[in-house]
Write a protein that holds these residues in place. Structure first.
Motif, PDB file in Angstrom:
ATOM      1  N   ASP A 317      33.439  45.599  58.730  1.00  0.00           N
ATOM      2  CA  ASP A 317      34.392  44.540  59.061  1.00  0.00           C
ATOM      3  C   ASP A 317      34.866  43.827  57.797  1.00  0.00           C
ATOM      4  OD1 ASP A 317      34.128  45.084  61.761  1.00  0.00           O
ATOM      5  OD2 ASP A 317      32.519  43.604  62.048  1.00  0.00           O
ATOM      6  N   GLY A 318      36.060  43.265  57.878  1.00  0.00           N
ATOM      7  CA  GLY A 318      36.547  42.408  56.801  1.00  0.00           C
ATOM      8  C   GLY A 318      37.320  43.111  55.713  1.00  0.00           C
ATOM      9  N   LEU A 319      37.566  44.423  55.840  1.00  0.00           N
ATOM     10  CA  LEU A 319      38.320  45.158  54.827  1.00  0.00           C
ATOM     11  C   LEU A 319      39.811  45.117  55.167  1.00  0.00           C
ATOM     12  CD1 LEU A 319      36.023  48.276  54.364  1.00  0.00           C
ATOM     13  CD2 LEU A 319      35.953  46.089  53.174  1.00  0.00           C
ATOM     14  N   GLY A 525      34.206  35.598  31.194  1.00  0.00           N
ATOM     15  CA  GLY A 525      34.851  34.510  31.917  1.00  0.00           C
ATOM     16  C   GLY A 525      35.969  34.966  32.831  1.00  0.00           C
ATOM     17  N   ILE A 526      35.957  36.229  33.227  1.00  0.00           N
ATOM     18  CA  ILE A 526      37.010  36.795  34.076  1.00  0.00           C
ATOM     19  C   ILE A 526      36.406  37.201  35.417  1.00  0.00           C
ATOM     20  CG2 ILE A 526      38.676  38.680  34.317  1.00  0.00           C
ATOM     21  CD1 ILE A 526      38.772  38.786  31.239  1.00  0.00           C
ATOM     22  N   THR A 527      37.003  36.727  36.500  1.00  0.00           N
ATOM     23  CA  THR A 527      36.545  37.043  37.845  1.00  0.00           C
ATOM     24  C   THR A 527      37.543  37.970  38.531  1.00  0.00           C
ATOM     25  OG1 THR A 527      35.472  34.884  38.067  1.00  0.00           O
ATOM     26  CG2 THR A 527      35.900  36.105  40.099  1.00  0.00           C
ATOM     27  N   PRO A 528      37.120  39.154  38.966  1.00  0.00           N
ATOM     28  CA  PRO A 528      38.048  40.057  39.663  1.00  0.00           C
ATOM     29  C   PRO A 528      38.648  39.395  40.896  1.00  0.00           C
ATOM     30  CG  PRO A 528      36.062  41.232  39.030  1.00  0.00           C
ATOM     31  CD  PRO A 528      35.802  39.788  38.757  1.00  0.00           C
ATOM     32  N   TRP A 529      39.925  39.640  41.113  1.00  0.00           N
ATOM     33  CA  TRP A 529      40.633  39.076  42.254  1.00  0.00           C
ATOM     34  C   TRP A 529      40.424  39.929  43.500  1.00  0.00           C
ATOM     35  CZ3 TRP A 529      45.167  40.934  44.848  1.00  0.00           C
ATOM     36  CH2 TRP A 529      45.767  40.000  45.700  1.00  0.00           C
ATOM     37  N   ALA A 530      40.334  41.246  43.316  1.00  0.00           N
ATOM     38  CA  ALA A 530      40.167  42.148  44.457  1.00  0.00           C
ATOM     39  C   ALA A 530      39.561  43.465  44.003  1.00  0.00           C
ATOM     40  CB  ALA A 530      41.512  42.407  45.140  1.00  0.00           C
ATOM     41  N   TRP A 531      39.014  44.195  44.958  1.00  0.00           N
ATOM     42  CA  TRP A 531      38.571  45.570  44.752  1.00  0.00           C
ATOM     43  C   TRP A 531      39.421  46.487  45.618  1.00  0.00           C
ATOM     44  CZ3 TRP A 531      33.200  47.639  43.447  1.00  0.00           C
ATOM     45  CH2 TRP A 531      32.536  46.816  42.527  1.00  0.00           C
ATOM     46  N   VAL A 532      39.663  47.699  45.127  1.00  0.00           N
ATOM     47  CA  VAL A 532      40.308  48.738  45.928  1.00  0.00           C
ATOM     48  C   VAL A 532      39.389  49.953  45.949  1.00  0.00           C
ATOM     49  CG1 VAL A 532      42.230  50.350  46.111  1.00  0.00           C
ATOM     50  CG2 VAL A 532      42.666  47.975  45.480  1.00  0.00           C
ATOM     51  N   VAL A 533      38.985  50.369  47.148  1.00  0.00           N
ATOM     52  CA  VAL A 533      38.155  51.566  47.307  1.00  0.00           C
ATOM     53  C   VAL A 533      39.093  52.712  47.666  1.00  0.00           C
ATOM     54  CG1 VAL A 533      36.218  52.624  48.499  1.00  0.00           C
ATOM     55  CG2 VAL A 533      36.229  50.157  48.106  1.00  0.00           C
ATOM     56  N   LEU A 537      37.120  58.844  53.168  1.00  0.00           N
ATOM     57  CA  LEU A 537      37.136  59.739  54.324  1.00  0.00           C
ATOM     58  C   LEU A 537      36.911  58.961  55.613  1.00  0.00           C
ATOM     59  CD1 LEU A 537      35.190  62.797  52.892  1.00  0.00           C
ATOM     60  CD2 LEU A 537      37.499  62.862  53.819  1.00  0.00           C
ATOM     61  N   THR A 538      36.150  57.879  55.543  1.00  0.00           N
ATOM     62  CA  THR A 538      35.932  57.057  56.733  1.00  0.00           C
ATOM     63  C   THR A 538      37.260  56.550  57.277  1.00  0.00           C
ATOM     64  OG1 THR A 538      33.800  56.351  55.837  1.00  0.00           O
ATOM     65  CG2 THR A 538      34.715  55.051  57.647  1.00  0.00           C
ATOM     66  N   ALA A 539      38.119  56.060  56.368  1.00  0.00           N
ATOM     67  CA  ALA A 539      39.427  55.553  56.790  1.00  0.00           C
ATOM     68  C   ALA A 539      40.350  56.673  57.241  1.00  0.00           C
ATOM     69  CB  ALA A 539      40.066  54.769  55.648  1.00  0.00           C
ATOM     70  N   ALA A 540      40.111  57.899  56.775  1.00  0.00           N
ATOM     71  CA  ALA A 540      40.964  59.022  57.146  1.00  0.00           C
ATOM     72  C   ALA A 540      40.630  59.598  58.510  1.00  0.00           C
ATOM     73  CB  ALA A 540      40.854  60.129  56.091  1.00  0.00           C
ATOM     74  N   VAL A 561      30.248  47.179  48.481  1.00  0.00           N
ATOM     75  CA  VAL A 561      31.477  46.616  47.929  1.00  0.00           C
ATOM     76  C   VAL A 561      31.899  45.384  48.719  1.00  0.00           C
ATOM     77  CG1 VAL A 561      33.938  47.030  47.579  1.00  0.00           C
ATOM     78  CG2 VAL A 561      32.286  48.761  46.917  1.00  0.00           C
ATOM     79  N   ARG A 562      31.741  45.449  50.019  1.00  0.00           N
ATOM     80  CA  ARG A 562      32.153  44.323  50.868  1.00  0.00           C
ATOM     81  C   ARG A 562      31.433  43.038  50.462  1.00  0.00           C
ATOM     82  NH1 ARG A 562      34.295  40.938  52.201  1.00  0.00           N
ATOM     83  NH2 ARG A 562      35.020  40.138  54.196  1.00  0.00           N
ATOM     84  N   GLY A 563      30.225  43.157  49.925  1.00  0.00           N
ATOM     85  CA  GLY A 563      29.479  41.974  49.519  1.00  0.00           C
ATOM     86  C   GLY A 563      29.749  41.521  48.098  1.00  0.00           C
ATOM     87  N   LEU A 564      30.600  42.245  47.367  1.00  0.00           N
ATOM     88  CA  LEU A 564      30.836  41.940  45.953  1.00  0.00           C
ATOM     89  C   LEU A 564      32.118  41.166  45.701  1.00  0.00           C
ATOM     90  CD1 LEU A 564      29.757  45.372  44.430  1.00  0.00           C
ATOM     91  CD2 LEU A 564      28.543  43.199  44.219  1.00  0.00           C
ATOM     92  N   CYS A 565      33.049  41.172  46.653  1.00  0.00           N
ATOM     93  CA  CYS A 565      34.334  40.513  46.447  1.00  0.00           C
ATOM     94  C   CYS A 565      34.913  40.109  47.796  1.00  0.00           C
ATOM     95  CB  CYS A 565      35.291  41.453  45.708  1.00  0.00           C
ATOM     96  SG  CYS A 565      36.866  40.695  45.224  1.00  0.00           S
ATOM     97  N   GLN A 566      35.619  38.992  47.820  1.00  0.00           N
ATOM     98  CA  GLN A 566      36.174  38.529  49.087  1.00  0.00           C
ATOM     99  C   GLN A 566      37.388  39.334  49.532  1.00  0.00           C
ATOM    100  OE1 GLN A 566      37.517  34.488  48.771  1.00  0.00           O
ATOM    101  NE2 GLN A 566      38.950  34.887  47.103  1.00  0.00           N
ATOM    102  N   ARG A 567      38.047  40.032  48.613  1.00  0.00           N
ATOM    103  CA  ARG A 567      39.191  40.881  48.954  1.00  0.00           C
ATOM    104  C   ARG A 567      38.839  42.332  48.631  1.00  0.00           C
ATOM    105  NH1 ARG A 567      41.307  36.719  46.134  1.00  0.00           N
ATOM    106  NH2 ARG A 567      42.782  35.309  47.175  1.00  0.00           N
ATOM    107  N   VAL A 568      38.802  43.163  49.648  1.00  0.00           N
ATOM    108  CA  VAL A 568      38.524  44.581  49.445  1.00  0.00           C
ATOM    109  C   VAL A 568      39.516  45.384  50.285  1.00  0.00           C
ATOM    110  CG1 VAL A 568      36.860  46.460  49.652  1.00  0.00           C
ATOM    111  CG2 VAL A 568      36.072  44.158  49.054  1.00  0.00           C
ATOM    112  N   ALA A 569      40.304  46.223  49.623  1.00  0.00           N
ATOM    113  CA  ALA A 569      41.238  47.115  50.307  1.00  0.00           C
ATOM    114  C   ALA A 569      40.696  48.535  50.259  1.00  0.00           C
ATOM    115  CB  ALA A 569      42.620  47.054  49.655  1.00  0.00           C
ATOM    116  N   VAL A 570      40.931  49.282  51.331  1.00  0.00           N
ATOM    117  CA  VAL A 570      40.466  50.660  51.417  1.00  0.00           C
ATOM    118  C   VAL A 570      41.670  51.581  51.580  1.00  0.00           C
ATOM    119  CG1 VAL A 570      39.074  52.306  52.712  1.00  0.00           C
ATOM    120  CG2 VAL A 570      38.284  49.966  52.442  1.00  0.00           C
TER     121      VAL A 570
END
Length: 600
Positions: A317-319, A525-533, A537-540, A561-570
């Motif tokens: 959830d949350g992706l 001192g840089i914080t990632p804004w988002a992750w892209v996975v 295959l799960t999404a496919a 990954v879901r626990g590492l950043c508030q924005r995660v796109a798959v």
């Protein structure tokens, strides 16, 4: 029947190299297990700053040689870059600490504090293993999980003239350190180079995937190292989809398309590697973590692996999807978007898709790259309104930098001094400094438009950020108290101006490497804004039982990954490659439309 030519008539040293994400570490670990179980004494050494050899074996491996309890005869070593750098600085600075003024010690410490010095310190650790036979006398084979590219091996060829040049006071201290350390370095480098270029002692294992970009990278690396004298090379094509995965599910379009792309890539292997002895390894249905899976990689018929369930895997959830990220980016109207990550995870594809979508919405967008291996024009294939494509050409930047230094610092030197300075400037340590000025210009342009930056693989990117940090510290020292200024690092640290997007794959190793990158960025001192996975295959939602088994293996990495950043796109994996504007536009369609996307 699986054959393994790369293990025939093994010399003492094996170097595993290849583009990020091809399975270099996995293959090195699997080879170590196979040899140890044959009764050989093995030392497996990683010089990767994001090494995960310990995670693969489920043990803690650090900067000291550590036995792997589950594999008798196998010892492992992960060279810790920071510890190596600290020790290296101490050997250079401690002998002169009481002899030089505090200001000079401080300047020397600053000179030796960069990522370039850290890279060299780690490099020195592994050259000592090659040069000092007594250090490895207890082992039948020493395996290196590393990437000795032309950039790195160039360090082995630094000339002896450095010593006399520096001792005469004609040059500044470089990131290699002053004359005190050069005699030992030159001796170790000469011994290491002799070992690397002796085909009876060293074999280069070029690891690749059955993909055009990965094979081209293997060919480029092979050519560079062949010119440096490393001629005993083997090609290992890792992760080829097995035939039964296709024949068992004739209606699965994705499985058939992936296999067809792999066949096409292997039919067009570049000439530089086509003649090399080749080993082909099939893709497994599970992640290659743990000794049973490592054993199965080189013995695919091994019966000890569990068969994952064949039902459809579901996303945590949350992706979100890439379109959702672009919607948020657009609200600012301008800014820098930096796509970062290991090589081979799809940074170029993601950067091109984001830039194309912003341009299609009427925004002026600059798409550029600092990656020497990037092929943005090949990915886009056509001009697009509102979209400008540029490349920070490292070679052009380096040549311009060398010319400026020779015209400035070199103008007061005699012919011998100029010759040595010119040789000094061929060191890879100067490359990122040369690129930095162009990078700073790109950062400045993001004040008025969208700039999407496809960065080089992680190690080079961190060197670039370190150059940014050094520049920031220098400007801070020079400015008078109360003066207003903005450095490139300050822009990178400001989330209102820069959005860092970490790109990874839904696999254990790439996620661990991306997590390490996030930690490195935090120290800057840089914080990632988002992750892209990328390439999920799960999404496919494939119908093939084999691909569904592979999809289940994504559950743990996706949850992590879901626990590492508030924005995660798959991004899901698709039958056709995202090359060209039409295919790239599919990357930013909502997941709910069922679009499947190819990550490579």
């Amino acid at each position: 029947m699986l054959t393994l030519p790369f293990l025939d008539d093994l010399p003492r040293f094996l170097f595993f190299t290849g583009k990020g994400g091809v399975g270099k570490t996995t293959l090195a670990c699997a080879t170590a297990v196979r040899l140890a179980e044959q009764g050989k004494r093995i030392l497996l050494t990683s010089t990767d700053p994001a090494s995960n050899v310990g995670q693969v074996f489920g043990v803690t491996v650090g900067n000291t040689i550590t036995p792997v309890p589950t594999v008798p005869g196998l010892n492992a070593l992960e060279i810790d870059p920071q510890q190596a750098a600290d020790a290296y600085r101490a050997t250079i600075i401690d002998p002169v600490r009481d002899l030089l003024p505090a200001a000079e010690i401080s300047a020397m410490t600053e000179q030796l504090s960069g990522a370039c010095t850290t890279e060299i310190a780690s490099f020195n650790e592994f050259t000592s293993l090659l040069a000092d036979e007594t250090a490895t006398a207890a082992y039948d084979h020493v395996l290196f999980d590393t990437a000795p590219t032309g950039h790195t091996v160039r360090l082995l060829q630094l000339p002896g003239e450095w010593t006399s040049y520096l001792s005469d006071g004609k040059g500044d201290v470089s990131c290699l350190g002053p004359v005190a350390g050069l005699d030992r370095l030159r001796h170790d480098y000469a011994g290491a180079l002799a070992a690397l270029t002796d085909p009876t002692r060293t074999r280069l294992v070029l690891v690749t995937r059955p993909q055009g970009s990965s094979l081209r990278e293997a060919a480029r690396t092979s050519g560079e190292l062949h010119e440096l004298g490393m001629t005993n090379a083997h090609l290992v094509v890792n992760g080829v989809m097995p035939s039964y995965a296709v024949t068992s599910t004739p209606r699965d379009e994705l499985a058939h398309a992936v296999r067809a792309r792999e066949d096409a890539a292997l039919d067009a292997v570049p000439d530089a590697v086509a003649a090399l002895p080749r080993t082909t390894l099939p893709l497994l249905a599970v992640n290659t973590v743990g000794v049973p899976a490592l054993r199965a990689l080189l013995e695919p018929e091994a019966p000890s692996l569990p068969e994952p369930a064949a039902e459809i895997a579901t996303l945590p959830d949350g992706l979100t999807d890439l379109r959702g990220l672009v919607d948020e980016l657009e609200t600012d109207g301008h800014g820098l978007v930096m796509c970062m990550g290991k090589g081979g995870v799809g940074k170029t594809t993601v950067a091109a898709a984001v830039a194309l979508e912003l341009a299609s919405r009427g925004h002026d967008v600059l798409l550029t790259t600092t990656d020497p291996a990037a092929h943005l024009n090949e990915t886009l294939q056509a001009e697009t309104p509102h979209l400008t494509v540029e490349r920070i050409d490292p070679q052009v930047a380096i040549e311009g930098y060398r010319e400026r230094v020779m015209a400035g610092k070199g103008k007061d030197l005699d012919d011998a001094g100029r010759a040595v300075l010119a040789e000094d400037l061929k060191s890879p340590c100067t490359d990122e400094v040369a690129v930095f000025q162009q990078f700073s210009h790109v950062v400045f342009r993001a004040r008025k438009q969208f700039v999407v930056l496809d960065t080089a693989p992680t190690g080079h990117t961190l060197l670039l950020l370190d150059a940014t940090g050094s520049y920031h510290r220098e400007i801070t020292r020079q400015m008078s108290e109360g003066a207003h200024f903005v450095t490139p690092l300050m822009r990178l640290q400001d989330p209102a101006q820069t959005k860092v997007v970490i790109v990874t794959l839904p696999e254990t190793t790439p996620v661990l490497e991306a997590q390490e990158l996030q930690s490195d960025l935090a120290r800057a001192g840089i914080t990632p804004w988002a992750w892209v996975v990328n390439g999920s295959l799960t999404a496919a939602a494939p119908t093939s039982p084999f691909l569904r088994a592979r999809a289940h293996a994504e559950a743990e990495p996706l949850t992590s990954v879901r626990g590492l950043c508030q924005r995660v796109a798959v991004l899901p994996l698709l039958a056709r490659e995202p090359v060209g504007a039409a295919a790239l536009s599919e990357l930013t369609r909502p997941l709910t439309e069922g679009t499947v996307i190819d990550a490579h």
